[in-house]
Each structure stands twice: as C-alpha cells, then as structure tokens.
Design a protein around this motif. Structure first.
Motif, short mmCIF file in Angstrom:
data_model
loop_
_atom_site.label_atom_id
_atom_site.label_comp_id
_atom_site.label_asym_id
_atom_site.label_seq_id
_atom_site.Cartn_x
_atom_site.Cartn_y
_atom_site.Cartn_z
N LEU A 1 -5.91 -2.85 -3.73
CA LEU A 1 -5.78 -1.97 -2.47
C LEU A 1 -5.65 -3.06 -0.99
CD1 LEU A 1 -5.54 0.96 -1.12
CD2 LEU A 1 -8.18 0.87 -1.14
N GLY A 2 -6.56 -3.78 -1.15
CA GLY A 2 -6.43 -4.74 0.01
C GLY A 2 -5.21 -5.53 0.22
N ARG A 3 -4.63 -5.87 -1.07
CA ARG A 3 -3.38 -6.54 -1.08
C ARG A 3 -2.45 -5.44 -0.66
NH1 ARG A 3 -1.84 -11.85 -2.25
NH2 ARG A 3 0.30 -11.63 -2.49
N ALA A 4 -2.23 -4.32 -0.93
CA ALA A 4 -1.48 -3.26 -0.75
C ALA A 4 -1.36 -3.16 0.81
CB ALA A 4 -1.45 -2.03 -1.50
N VAL A 5 -2.63 -2.83 1.39
CA VAL A 5 -2.71 -2.87 2.97
C VAL A 5 -2.06 -3.95 3.57
CG1 VAL A 5 -4.08 -2.91 4.90
CG2 VAL A 5 -4.60 -1.21 2.83
N LYS A 6 -2.39 -5.37 3.10
CA LYS A 6 -1.86 -6.44 3.78
C LYS A 6 -0.38 -6.73 3.56
CE LYS A 6 -1.37 -11.60 2.92
NZ LYS A 6 -0.03 -11.27 2.35
N ASN A 7 0.08 -6.27 2.40
CA ASN A 7 1.61 -6.05 2.16
C ASN A 7 2.45 -5.28 3.09
OD1 ASN A 7 1.49 -8.08 0.18
ND2 ASN A 7 1.61 -6.82 -1.64
N GLU A 8 1.70 -4.08 3.26
CA GLU A 8 2.26 -3.24 4.26
C GLU A 8 2.47 -3.80 5.49
OE1 GLU A 8 1.82 1.28 5.93
OE2 GLU A 8 0.75 0.97 4.40
N TRP A 9 1.36 -4.46 6.08
CA TRP A 9 1.24 -4.87 7.38
C TRP A 9 2.40 -6.03 7.68
CZ3 TRP A 9 -4.45 -5.85 8.72
CH2 TRP A 9 -5.41 -4.79 8.63
N THR A 10 2.74 -6.62 6.78
CA THR A 10 3.70 -7.59 6.57
C THR A 10 5.14 -7.10 6.42
OG1 THR A 10 3.17 -8.44 4.53
CG2 THR A 10 1.89 -9.56 6.23
N GLY A 11 5.30 -5.84 6.30
CA GLY A 11 6.74 -5.41 5.99
C GLY A 11 6.84 -4.94 4.77
N GLY A 12 5.86 -4.88 3.79
CA GLY A 12 6.22 -4.38 2.50
C GLY A 12 6.03 -2.98 2.33
#
Length: 188
Positions: free
Chosen positions: A136-147
């Motif tokens: 989940l943390g990885r998904a949040v980070k990815n969204e913040w970086t345009g994912g």
C-alpha cells in the motif's frame, strides 16, 4: 498483484519482525528490567484483561485484538509504509523481550507449547499484513510520482486482507483460546 511481488514484501516484512525480535531479545538479555517492563505492559494492556475469560469469549477478544493490530499494520502502509514498518518492528521487540524473560522462568518446551499452536497462524498473519501495508505504501508513493491511482490498489489489497488475514487471525484466536491451554497442561 503477482506472486513474485507479494513474495518480495513478505520477505521484507518477515525480516523486520525477526530483526525486532532479535533486538528485543538482545535488549532484554542486556537489561532484564527492559524485558520485565514490556512483560508487565503486555500483561496489563492485553493478557490481564482477557486471559481470565471463558474460552469462547477469550477467542473473540483475542480475534478482535489481533485483527485490530493486523488492520493497523495494513492501513499504516498509507503513510508510505513507515507506520507498518514501525509497528511490525515494535511487535517483534515486544515478542523477543517477553520471550527472553519467559525463557528464564520456564523450559523451552513450555515456551514452544505456549507459542507454536496459534503462532503458526498468527505470525504469518502479522507478516502478511505488513507485506500488504508495504505494498500500500508503494502504491501511494507511485501515485505521488505520477503512477496509477493508489485507491484501486488499496481496494485490491483490502480484498486480499479480508480473504487471507481475517481467517488466519480467527483460526489463531480459536487455537489460542481452546488448544494452546490444553497443550500447555500436557507439558507443565
């Protein structure tokens, strides 16, 4: 969610729990007062409040307590996984410190009897909750970086939590309330 991907996070989560366990064990060995204080805290906050209940009530209370812990570990992933890491590590420290103190007071067989029957389900549930939290943390980070949208991934991870973690926690609670005491009576 690929098996390889979750395997990676399961290994990381398990390593964090084991590292915490080692740290708690070492700290309690070096300073028994540290372990004694954690044991007292554990007894006052959790064990002392529920362990005297009848097995069905005990199973329900253990289930709710452990489900809450797993849920917080999972949802803690929304904070880039940092909260998940901290909670898993702290749980490891508590387990390690308490086991070191208990090891001095009882045999290895008694310790195994007290932990293994329900621990074979409870500890994997904690590790898997940590893995889901890290994902989940990885998904949040990815969204913040345009994912992609983290909410969609959170939904999928939540379904995995419900499908696997809840049954493991329930099974562990039933075993801890009904079977672990019987196993302990056999070895004491």
């Amino acid at each position: 969610m690929s098996d390889l991907r979750i395997s990676h996070y399961l290994i990381i989560s398990g390593f964090i729990l084991i590292a915490g366990f080692g740290a708690g064990f070492a700290l309690s060995t070096a300073d028994p007062a540290f372990g004694e204080s954690l044991l007292t805290m554990f007894e006052e906050m959790i064990a002392g409040q529920i362990m005297d209940d009848d097995p069905p009530i005990l199973a329900l209370l253990l289930f709710l307590n452990n489900l809450e812990a797993c849920l917080v570990i999972f949802i803690g992933g929304a904070f880039l996984g940092i909260l998940s890491i901290m909670i898993i590590g702290f749980n490891g420290v508590i387990i390690g410190a308490v086991l070191e103190i208990m090891r001095k007071e009882s045999s290895d067989l008694v310790l195994l009897a007290a932990i293994v029957p329900h621990g074979i389900f409870e500890l994997p549930a904690v590790v898997a909750s940590g893995a889901l939290g890290l994902m989940l943390g990885r998904a949040v980070k990815n969204e913040w970086t345009g994912g992609p949208d983290a909410a969609a991934e959170a939904w999928n991870l939540g379904k995995t939590f419900v499908r696997y973690i809840i049954p493991f926690v329930a099974l562990a609670a039933v075993i801890e309330a009904f079977i672990t005491p019987a196993v302990l009576q056999l070895v004491t």
